[in-house]
Design a protein around this motif. Structure first.
Motif, short mmCIF file in Angstrom:
data_model
loop_
_atom_site.label_atom_id
_atom_site.label_comp_id
_atom_site.label_asym_id
_atom_site.label_seq_id
_atom_site.Cartn_x
_atom_site.Cartn_y
_atom_site.Cartn_z
N GLY A 138 -13.64 82.13 -7.41
CA GLY A 138 -12.48 82.44 -8.24
C GLY A 138 -12.57 83.84 -8.82
N ILE A 139 -11.43 84.50 -8.93
CA ILE A 139 -11.38 85.87 -9.47
C ILE A 139 -10.32 85.94 -10.57
N VAL A 140 -10.70 86.47 -11.74
CA VAL A 140 -9.71 86.84 -12.76
C VAL A 140 -9.50 88.34 -12.67
N THR A 141 -8.25 88.77 -12.75
CA THR A 141 -7.97 90.19 -12.59
C THR A 141 -6.91 90.67 -13.57
N PRO A 142 -7.32 91.28 -14.68
CA PRO A 142 -6.37 91.91 -15.61
C PRO A 142 -5.87 93.22 -15.01
N HIS A 143 -4.65 93.63 -15.36
CA HIS A 143 -4.03 94.73 -14.62
C HIS A 143 -4.22 96.12 -15.21
N GLY A 144 -4.36 96.28 -16.50
CA GLY A 144 -4.43 97.62 -17.07
C GLY A 144 -3.06 98.21 -17.34
N HIS A 145 -3.04 99.50 -17.73
CA HIS A 145 -1.81 100.12 -18.21
C HIS A 145 -0.96 100.72 -17.09
N SER A 158 -2.32 98.95 -6.87
CA SER A 158 -1.47 97.82 -6.51
C SER A 158 -2.18 96.52 -6.84
N ILE A 159 -1.64 95.79 -7.81
CA ILE A 159 -2.19 94.48 -8.14
C ILE A 159 -1.88 93.47 -7.03
N PRO A 160 -0.63 93.41 -6.50
CA PRO A 160 -0.37 92.49 -5.39
C PRO A 160 -1.27 92.74 -4.19
N ALA A 161 -1.58 94.00 -3.87
CA ALA A 161 -2.40 94.30 -2.70
C ALA A 161 -3.77 93.66 -2.82
N ARG A 162 -4.43 93.82 -3.98
CA ARG A 162 -5.78 93.25 -4.10
C ARG A 162 -5.73 91.74 -4.17
N CYS A 163 -4.72 91.18 -4.82
CA CYS A 163 -4.65 89.72 -4.95
C CYS A 163 -4.38 89.05 -3.60
N ILE A 164 -3.44 89.62 -2.84
CA ILE A 164 -3.12 89.05 -1.52
C ILE A 164 -4.30 89.16 -0.58
N ASN A 165 -4.94 90.32 -0.55
CA ASN A 165 -6.08 90.49 0.34
C ASN A 165 -7.26 89.61 -0.05
N LEU A 166 -7.53 89.48 -1.34
CA LEU A 166 -8.62 88.60 -1.77
C LEU A 166 -8.31 87.14 -1.42
N ALA A 167 -7.06 86.73 -1.59
CA ALA A 167 -6.70 85.35 -1.23
C ALA A 167 -6.90 85.12 0.26
N ARG A 168 -6.49 86.05 1.08
CA ARG A 168 -6.69 85.93 2.53
C ARG A 168 -8.18 85.87 2.88
N GLN A 169 -9.00 86.57 2.09
CA GLN A 169 -10.44 86.59 2.35
C GLN A 169 -11.13 85.32 1.89
N GLY A 170 -10.41 84.46 1.13
CA GLY A 170 -10.99 83.19 0.72
C GLY A 170 -11.33 83.10 -0.75
N TYR A 171 -10.49 83.68 -1.60
CA TYR A 171 -10.69 83.61 -3.04
C TYR A 171 -9.43 83.03 -3.70
N ASN A 342 -7.29 105.66 -10.57
CA ASN A 342 -6.71 104.81 -9.54
C ASN A 342 -7.34 103.43 -9.48
N TYR A 343 -6.70 102.56 -8.70
CA TYR A 343 -7.31 101.39 -8.06
C TYR A 343 -6.66 101.33 -6.69
N ASN A 344 -6.91 102.38 -5.88
CA ASN A 344 -6.23 102.54 -4.60
C ASN A 344 -6.92 101.74 -3.49
N LYS A 345 -6.46 101.92 -2.28
CA LYS A 345 -6.97 101.14 -1.16
C LYS A 345 -8.47 101.34 -0.98
N GLN A 346 -8.94 102.57 -1.10
CA GLN A 346 -10.37 102.84 -0.91
C GLN A 346 -11.20 102.17 -2.00
#
Length: 670
Positions: A138-145, A158-171, A342-346
């Motif tokens: 399980g992952i909790v992820t607060p978004h920031g400003h 992108s908050i949706p980017a990390r959440c979608i990718n983590l869910a696909r990875q099994g979280y 940032n919290y970019n793709k890299q």
């Protein structure tokens, strides 16, 4: 950190500071180093106060035991800053999960939680689809400003980017709001909640505390889900979400892996009110708070274009020395991205790989896959912007929190010896952290002369604490003799008749004037109380330091008298000075029933939350204590009960009128 704050950092450290050794964090290296071995030439507390942009040196620990002790202290300090010491009752969350969207490899649901009565937290739950596993990390992820909070989606973050990718990875991922964003705290101003509200501050109420509580409750929710493995929990967020991440991991041991992004710095501590609660960083910094994750896996993601520019050379190695104490340096990693804040793709891919190693036990990098962002209406809990029924406005919320904390203290008042010990442990810690004081060891006291061998009947003595930068001046009366009782008097003016009476009764007398800033401090500016102690804290500390000075001189019997308004500070100090045999405190007719009584010199953050002067009186039991000048306004009933429980009622005296000096001398003689 606020996205609109000017990105600024220092490439050289013109100011070097010694954390946990001085609360004066804006002096030069030479004067501070001198103060560690000798008294400084002036009281460094009078210098320019520390701010969020004051560079700090990393903490240094040489033993694991010292770090563990420090970590326990900091955990209480953070909880107190959040108004969560002791923790409030965890009321039912009444979790509502609805609006499920099924996509390729994952699903998204809307979540509404009632983290406390009248306050609703909104978020989105991302879950894996089409996998054979029954339980997932399980992952909790607060978004920031970010401008759109948990809905934000652009190249830098992108908050949706990390959440979608983590869910696909099994979280299983829970993305939740900060106060005043999207669906949470509708009608509340994120940067305005409880700001400059002296009543709220007295009760430890702030947006920082509210968000910290929401993070704890978000974790409660995540752990309650049947498809979440409670032994594999992670947390990650960037900027202000990075602050929430490392604060949560510092106080809640249920997080096993953390990745705070673009936040941990030695020269910028966070520019929003939600990152700056009173007392939070007194004698500490984000680096030390972040290091509280040790020895659990921690990834520090930095950028070349913000205040984490020095992570590879400064913050990373500073944190590593704590991990080295656990022989767990392999559990710490830092990486730096060539990018602005940032919290970019890299950055996200660095986090994916780290979580994959420690939560899925697959030591290989993970590339981000393309994703599709949903519309705001599909993600919002309240797409029409209307708050849930029963939502409290700001005044109602603050009033309800004050009442909750008032009742919690009332219910905690001891009724027997066992409860007395529990109260002492819990509210004693709360009061100590509210004040930010310590009872120094006699060996930690420096002095400018050797008064113990002087034949003078009246002299000025100067003393302070090793490495703390304080320089305290007091008047010592009577021929020094460690066999004689020593009486410490704290008052604005020299009480000549009282001193004469005490000297005639065979005592040595030390007179101390209460601490005052030579240049008045604007406690509302630059988050002053987040980094610096107010006047009342310094007054109480000076009293404790003076007691330790008398102990160093060999006095085994030490008495304490507070005259006039100074009597309130002496009562607070008495709670933390066990060597005091008798204390006489003028409580100045303080009306303990009214928050408005605690203004100006008594506007100490969280003081009411900790039970104020009444808690101090309870902690004084069973020593000899005389509280006078109550004027039928100071509620001494809890103190009377504490002495009754200890079966030491004769040692407590309560007087409605101000005591005469001659009466004080006679009481001390008996």
């Amino acid at each position: 950190m606020a996205m609109n704050k000017k990105t600024k950092w220092h490439k050289t450290y013109g100011v070097v500071l010694l954390l946990m050794v001085s609360n004066i964090l804006s002096v030069n290296q030479e004067s501070l180093a001198q103060s560690a071995s000798s008294l400084p030439d002036h009281d460094l507390r009078q210098d320019t106060p520390r701010t969020l942009d004051t560079p700090v040196a990393p903490p240094i620990f040489t033993t694991l035991a010292a770090w563990k002790q420090r970590r326990a202290h900091l955990q209480e300090q953070i909880l107190n800053a959040a108004g969560l010491l002791p923790l409030p009752e965890k009321t039912p969350l009444h979790a509502r999960i609805f609006g499920k969207l099924e996509r390729e490899g994952y699903s998204i649901e809307k979540v509404e939680l009632q983290t406390r009565p009248g306050f609703f937290l909104g978020g989105n739950l991302y879950r894996p689809l089409g996998r054979a596993e029954k339980k997932f990390p399980g992952i909790v992820t607060p978004h920031g400003h970010w401008a759109r909070g948990r809905l934000h989606d652009d190249a830098l973050g992108s908050i949706p980017a990390r959440c979608i990718n983590l869910a696909r990875q099994g979280y299983v991922v829970f993305a939740y709001d900060m106060t005043g964003y999207n669906d949470t705290g509708l009608g509340l101003n994120h940067r305005g909640f409880a700001v400059n509200n002296s009543r709220a501050a007295l009760w430890g109420i702030s947006v920082f505390g509210l968000q910290t509580w929401n993070s704890i409750r978000a974790l409660d929710f995540l752990l309650s889900l049947p498809d979440v493995d409670k032994t594999r929990i992670g947390a990650t967020g960037a900027s202000g979400g990075g602050t929430q991440t490392f604060v949560l991991t510092a106080i809640d041991d249920r997080v096993h892996v953390a990745a705070p992004v673009n936040m941990i710095s030695l020269h910028m501590q966070g520019g929003c009110v939600c990152e700056n609660a009173p007392g939070l960083r007194v004698d500490t910094s984000n680096v030390e708070i972040g290091a509280m994750m040790a020895p659990k896996p921690l990834l520090m993601v930095a950028a070349t274009g913000d205040w984490t520019v020095n992570t590879p050379t400064k913050e990373g190695p500073a944190t590593q020395q704590v991990y080295r104490l656990f022989e767990a340096t392999d559990h710490l990693r830092w990486t730096q991205i060539e990018a602005p804040h940032n919290y970019n793709k890299q950055s996200r891919e660095a986090v994916y790989g780290f979580f994959n190693q420690w939560l899925r036990h697959e030591n290989k990098p993970v590339a981000e896959q393309p994703y599709h962002s949903e519309t705001d209406a599909e993600l919002r809990v309240y797409p029409d912007g209307k708050a849930a029924p029963g939502t409290l406005n700001e005044k109602q919320l603050i009033d309800s929190m004050i009442e909750e904390r008032r009742q919690q203290w009332q219910k905690s008042l001891p009724r027997n010896a066992r409860e007395q010990a529990a109260f002492r442990k819990t509210f004693g810690a709360a009061l100590r952290h509210s004040l930010g004081v310590e009872m120094p060891l006699p060996t930690a006291i420096l002095s400018s002369n050797n008064a113990a061998s002087s034949e003078a009947q009246e002299q000025t003595v100067i003393f302070g604490r090793v490495g703390r930068g304080d320089r305290i001046e007091a008047q010592l009366y009577g021929k020094p003799d460690k066999k004689r009782a020593a009486t410490l008097i704290v008052s604005e003016q020299i009480p000549t008749a009282l001193i004469t009476g005490l000297l005639n009764s065979g005592r040595v007398v030390l007179h101390l004037r209460p601490f005052r800033f030579q240049t008045p401090r604007d406690v509302q500016a630059n988050f002053f109380t987040t980094y610096n102690r107010p006047e009342l804290s310094n007054r109480v500390q000076d009293i404790l330091t003076a007691v330790a000075y008398l102990e160093q001189r060999g006095h085994s019997k030490i008495e304490l008298i507070g005259v006039g308004r100074a009597g309130l500070a002496t009562l607070l100090a008495r709670a933390f000075a066990p060597s005091i045999t008798r204390a006489v405190c003028d409580v100045d007719g303080l009306d303990t029933a009214l928050d408005d009584s605690f203004v100006t010199d008594l506007a100490q953050p969280s003081l009411r939350r900790a039970g104020d002067f009444r808690t101090a009186g309870i902690l004084a039991a069973p020593s000899n204590l005389w509280l006078h000048n109550t004027q039928d306004r100071f509620d001494a009933a809890p103190i009377v009960d504490a002495y009754r429980i200890a079966n030491f009622q004769p040692r407590l005296k309560i007087s409605n009128e101000r005591a005469a000096e001659s009466a004080i001398v006679e009481w001390l003689k008996n």
